[in-house]
Enzyme design. Structure first.
Site, short mmCIF file in Angstrom:
data_model
loop_
_atom_site.label_atom_id
_atom_site.label_comp_id
_atom_site.label_asym_id
_atom_site.label_seq_id
_atom_site.Cartn_x
_atom_site.Cartn_y
_atom_site.Cartn_z
N SER A 143 22.86 3.26 11.58
CA SER A 143 23.21 4.66 11.77
C SER A 143 22.58 5.22 13.05
O SER A 143 22.85 4.73 14.13
CB SER A 143 22.80 5.46 10.53
N ASP A 195 28.89 4.06 6.99
CA ASP A 195 27.48 4.02 7.41
C ASP A 195 26.72 2.85 6.78
O ASP A 195 26.75 2.64 5.57
CB ASP A 195 26.84 5.34 6.99
#
Length: 294
Positions: free
Chosen positions: A38, A183
């Protein structure tokens, strides 16, 4: 000296990474191989491309974070209706602006695809919801009949950053259809295990930077309503994969930066909060280096 680096997720709180890296650079520490999830994927990609912490700060500081919130074509004056696109598009914002910004920054350093980087010098984590598995980019692209070297680094970073329901997932085209990728923090928010001797030959010391307090210093969560239950459930799920690993010997190699109190999606981050995050990163890195031995 050269080390390998691992960077956790944490959204806009990633400004703290820059402060920590500034201190490491001042002490003559440079990253050879890097990995991240991320927000950590963005920093890892920039470092792999050859950016210094000063250059990363300059790029981030001139960025209007709100420009990354590219809404879908569906718009409504009624606020509650703006959530309708999530049902079909699976995200409130498209994520195209984020990928475009990353691509432009990498292009400045001559980086487009993974073939432009030294083999093994950048690894990013994403989550394949279609097939229910964690994927390491670019390595696992072979499972999708995609050549790792030809894949866009900016797209890989976007995949790792596609926070569920916030950004639209990346739909990875494969010969068998499409895989929905979100993610990496959903399955591994801090992949220190990537440089474990069982997964990759340990060539040099490894330093991890994690945007949260050391587990023993974290306050218990107060769960007194359904929303807090959902938040606690998601956060526990997000960290569970990595918790056992970092509780062992690797903990001594981790810079913990307690950024609780700032939301990962706080895109209206003030200059004061940016500076506070930078300073927090610097302080925690300095504390770490005073006790670190390798």
């Amino acid at each position: 000296m050269y080390v390998d680096g691992v960077f956790s997720g944490g959204g806009v709180k990633g400004f703290a990474f820059i402060g920590a890296c500034q201190i490491l650079e001042e002490k003559g520490i440079r990253f050879k191989r890097v990995a991240g999830t991320s927000a950590g994927a963005i920093l890892a990609a920039f470092l792999a491309a050859g950016y210094t912490s000063r250059e990363i700060f300059e790029e981030m500081n001139t960025l209007d974070l709100n420009n990354m919130l590219d809404e879908s074509r569906f718009r409504s004056p009624i606020s509650i209706l703006k959530w309708i696109p999530i049902y079909w598009r699976l995200g409130l914002y498209k994520g195209d602006a984020l990928e475009r910004w990353i691509r432009e920054r990498l292009k400045k350093k001559g980086i487009s695809t993974f073939s432009d980087l030294s083999p093994g010098h950048l690894r990013l984590i994403a989550s394949d919801l279609t097939n229910g598995r964690l994927i390491v980019l670019p390595d696992d692209l072979r499972k999708y009949q995609i050549s790792p070297g030809s894949f866009s680094v900016a797209t890989a970073v976007r995949m790792s950053c596609s926070l569920p329901f916030f950004f639209e997932p990346v739909r990875l085209k494969t010969k068998g259809g499409k895989a929905v990728i979100v993610d990496g923090g959903v399955l591994s928010n801090f992949p220190m295990w990537l440089f474990d001797a069982n997964h990759m030959k340990l060539l040099r010391p490894v330093i991890g930077i994690k945007l949260s307090a050391n587990g023993k210093d974290r306050q218990p969560r107060k769960i007194d309503n359904a929303l807090k239950l959902f938040e606690a459930l998601f956060l526990t799920m997000k960290d569970a994969h990595d918790a056992r690993y970092i509780s062992g010997i690797s903990k001594k190699n981790i810079i913990f930066i307690p950024t609780e109190g700032i939301m990962a999606s706080e895109f209206s981050l003030t200059e004061e909060k940016k500076e506070a995050l930078l300073q927090l990163g610097r302080e925690q890195a300095e504390k770490f280096l005073k006790r670190w031995s390798y």
